[in-house]
Write an enzyme that holds these catalytic residues in place. Structure first.
Site, PDB file in Angstrom:
ATOM      1  CB  THR A 115      25.898  51.856  12.351  1.00  0.00           C
ATOM      2  OG1 THR A 115      26.724  52.351  13.394  1.00  0.00           O
ATOM      3  CG2 THR A 115      26.769  51.306  11.242  1.00  0.00           C
ATOM      4  CE  LYS A 167      30.121  51.740  13.145  1.00  0.00           C
ATOM      5  NZ  LYS A 167      30.687  51.542  14.447  1.00  0.00           N
TER       6      LYS A 167
HETATM    7  P1  NAD Z   1      19.583  49.262  20.727  1.00  0.00           P
HETATM    8  O1  NAD Z   1      18.759  48.260  19.982  1.00  0.00           O
HETATM    9  O2  NAD Z   1      20.091  48.963  22.094  1.00  0.00           O
HETATM   10  O3  NAD Z   1      18.782  50.661  20.834  1.00  0.00           O
HETATM   11  C1  NAD Z   1      17.946  51.170  19.834  1.00  0.00           C
HETATM   12  C2  NAD Z   1      16.803  51.923  20.516  1.00  0.00           C
HETATM   13  O4  NAD Z   1      15.984  52.525  19.494  1.00  0.00           O
HETATM   14  C3  NAD Z   1      15.894  51.028  21.350  1.00  0.00           C
HETATM   15  O5  NAD Z   1      15.746  51.571  22.648  1.00  0.00           O
HETATM   16  C4  NAD Z   1      14.574  51.040  20.579  1.00  0.00           C
HETATM   17  O6  NAD Z   1      13.419  50.935  21.413  1.00  0.00           O
HETATM   18  C5  NAD Z   1      14.637  52.389  19.897  1.00  0.00           C
HETATM   19  N1  NAD Z   1      13.770  52.498  18.729  1.00  0.00           N
HETATM   20  C6  NAD Z   1      13.652  51.650  17.677  1.00  0.00           C
HETATM   21  N2  NAD Z   1      12.757  52.127  16.793  1.00  0.00           N
HETATM   22  C7  NAD Z   1      12.301  53.289  17.292  1.00  0.00           C
HETATM   23  C8  NAD Z   1      11.348  54.256  16.839  1.00  0.00           C
HETATM   24  N3  NAD Z   1      10.694  54.085  15.702  1.00  0.00           N
HETATM   25  N4  NAD Z   1      11.120  55.336  17.611  1.00  0.00           N
HETATM   26  C9  NAD Z   1      11.781  55.501  18.781  1.00  0.00           C
HETATM   27  N5  NAD Z   1      12.695  54.627  19.272  1.00  0.00           N
HETATM   28  C10 NAD Z   1      12.953  53.540  18.530  1.00  0.00           C
HETATM   29  O7  NAD Z   1      20.792  49.612  19.747  1.00  0.00           O
HETATM   30  P2  NAD Z   1      22.217  50.253  20.156  1.00  0.00           P
HETATM   31  O8  NAD Z   1      23.159  49.167  20.566  1.00  0.00           O
HETATM   32  O9  NAD Z   1      21.983  51.432  21.040  1.00  0.00           O
HETATM   33  O10 NAD Z   1      22.725  50.753  18.726  1.00  0.00           O
HETATM   34  C11 NAD Z   1      22.192  51.913  18.100  1.00  0.00           C
HETATM   35  C12 NAD Z   1      22.972  52.149  16.808  1.00  0.00           C
HETATM   36  O11 NAD Z   1      24.362  52.322  17.123  1.00  0.00           O
HETATM   37  C13 NAD Z   1      22.911  50.970  15.818  1.00  0.00           C
HETATM   38  O12 NAD Z   1      22.805  51.492  14.517  1.00  0.00           O
HETATM   39  C14 NAD Z   1      24.229  50.238  16.038  1.00  0.00           C
HETATM   40  O13 NAD Z   1      24.658  49.554  14.876  1.00  0.00           O
HETATM   41  C15 NAD Z   1      25.155  51.400  16.378  1.00  0.00           C
HETATM   42  N6  NAD Z   1      26.328  51.043  17.194  1.00  0.00           N
HETATM   43  C16 NAD Z   1      26.206  50.185  18.242  1.00  0.00           C
HETATM   44  C17 NAD Z   1      27.328  49.864  18.999  1.00  0.00           C
HETATM   45  C18 NAD Z   1      27.227  48.912  20.168  1.00  0.00           C
HETATM   46  O14 NAD Z   1      28.270  48.477  20.659  1.00  0.00           O
HETATM   47  N7  NAD Z   1      26.028  48.613  20.662  1.00  0.00           N
HETATM   48  C19 NAD Z   1      28.586  50.425  18.690  1.00  0.00           C
HETATM   49  C20 NAD Z   1      28.662  51.335  17.627  1.00  0.00           C
HETATM   50  C21 NAD Z   1      27.515  51.637  16.886  1.00  0.00           C
END
Ligand code: NAD
Length: 297
Positions: A96, A171
């Protein structure tokens, strides 16, 4: 299909597992060794860097990263995806982020010969686990049709929203409304209870009347009205206030780019920010109702 997946967090981890379950050949990369190890255990192969993953023989690469700076770093960085990937490899970013950044990355990908979709999701970690996410997709119609079967292994509703960036537009508009409507639900429920009504009776009236919305009938913020939602378990789990602040920030920033006033969205952002400032950013966003009552600590 031979798929690369970058970003195996709370959402990306279970999404990658659903791709493996559907029989796709998956190569993964994440900065977290633990996240990579879990995906490898589920059957994925591991790449040691974004560049290594991108230069391999993949048909499609999916990213699921925290925010725009991570997406720009992974796609546009010196050792990033576009510097290493072959022209023609399909790209999907499900993070997002703001629509302007999504359009900037999609444009750079197109100039490099890589068709790209923005495909943010709703449905939370439960939807990611169950493979029932909603994907809001921006990009070319042909590319949407190419990606649809892959997205269907991770989601239930796959919606084409228009050209690049429009998935993010859908979104941010939806989540801004959610943030606002939750505050309205909290205010109305608190007022009714303060004036002497039973919260369940009040919710029943609202839910068969014109005030009804998702925040009243599915996720009511008043404790004890609905079983199994965060308000009935101390506002734990669910959708963290800090994530709502992130999404409202995206909405107000995107609004600035078209000089569109979003008065209620900005006010909602400030109210949730106050809650986070006081140390409650990890509580579900429906805990905003605590602002209205003295007896719910
Ligand atoms: P998270 O922080 O749990 O996961 C992100 C992952 O990306 C981590 O494992 C991190 O190590 C990895 N990462 C960061 N930088 C990196 C890089 N340069 N190279 C490789 N890996 C890298 O986040 P999430 O909860 O999985 O959310 C991901 C996206 O989805 C966000 O944009 C969030 O807004 C969106 N989202 C989340 C939810 C929710 O309920 N968690 C719901 C809808 C949308």
């Amino acid at each position: 299909m031979r798929i690369g997946f970058i970003g195996l967090g709370n959402m990306g981890g279970p999404m990658a597992r659903n791709l493996l379950k559907a029989g796709h050949e998956l190569t993964v990369f994440d900065l977290s060794e633990t996240a990579v190890a879990a995906a490898v255990k589920a059957g994925a192969s591991k790449a040691n860097s974004v560049a290594e993953l991108a230069s391999g023989d993949r048909e499609l690469i999916i990213t699921m990263l925290p925010a725009a700076q991570h997406v720009k770093g992974v796609y546009l960085g010196d050792n990033g995806l576009l510097a290493s990937v072959a022209a023609g490899v399909h790209l999907i970013d499900s993070s997002t982020i703001d629509p302007m950044s999504a359009r900037e990355v999609a444009k750079a990908a197109a100039e490099h010969g890589n068709p790209m979709l923005d495909a943010p999701v709703s449905g939370g970690t439960g939807g990611a686990e169950a493979g029932t996410l909603t994907f809001m997709v921006g990009g070319e119609p042909d590319e949407f049709e190419f990606a649809r079967p892959v997205l269907e292994t991770m989601g239930k509703n796959i919606v084409h929203c228009g050209p690049a960036g429009n998935g993010q537009v859908a979104k941010v508009a939806n989540n801004m409304l959610l943030g606002i409507s939750m505050i309205g639900a909290a205010e109305a429920m608190s007022l009714g209870v303060s004036l002497g009504m039973d919260p369940k009776v009040l919710a029943g009236v609202i839910n068969t009347s014109s005030g009804r919305c998702w925040s009243t009938d599915t996720y009511n913020p008043y404790p004890g009205v609905i079983d199994g939602v965060p308000s009935s378990r101390g506002y734990t789990g669910g959708f963290g206030t800090d994530l709502m602040i992130k999404d409202l920030g995206l909405a107000t920033e995107a609004a600035k780019s078209v000089r569109q006033p979003v008065v209620m969205g900005a006010l909602a952002q400030q109210l949730y920010q106050g809650m986070s400032f006081e140390g409650h950013g990890d509580l579900d966003f429906s805990a905003i109702i605590k602002r209205y009552s003295s007896d719910q600590e």
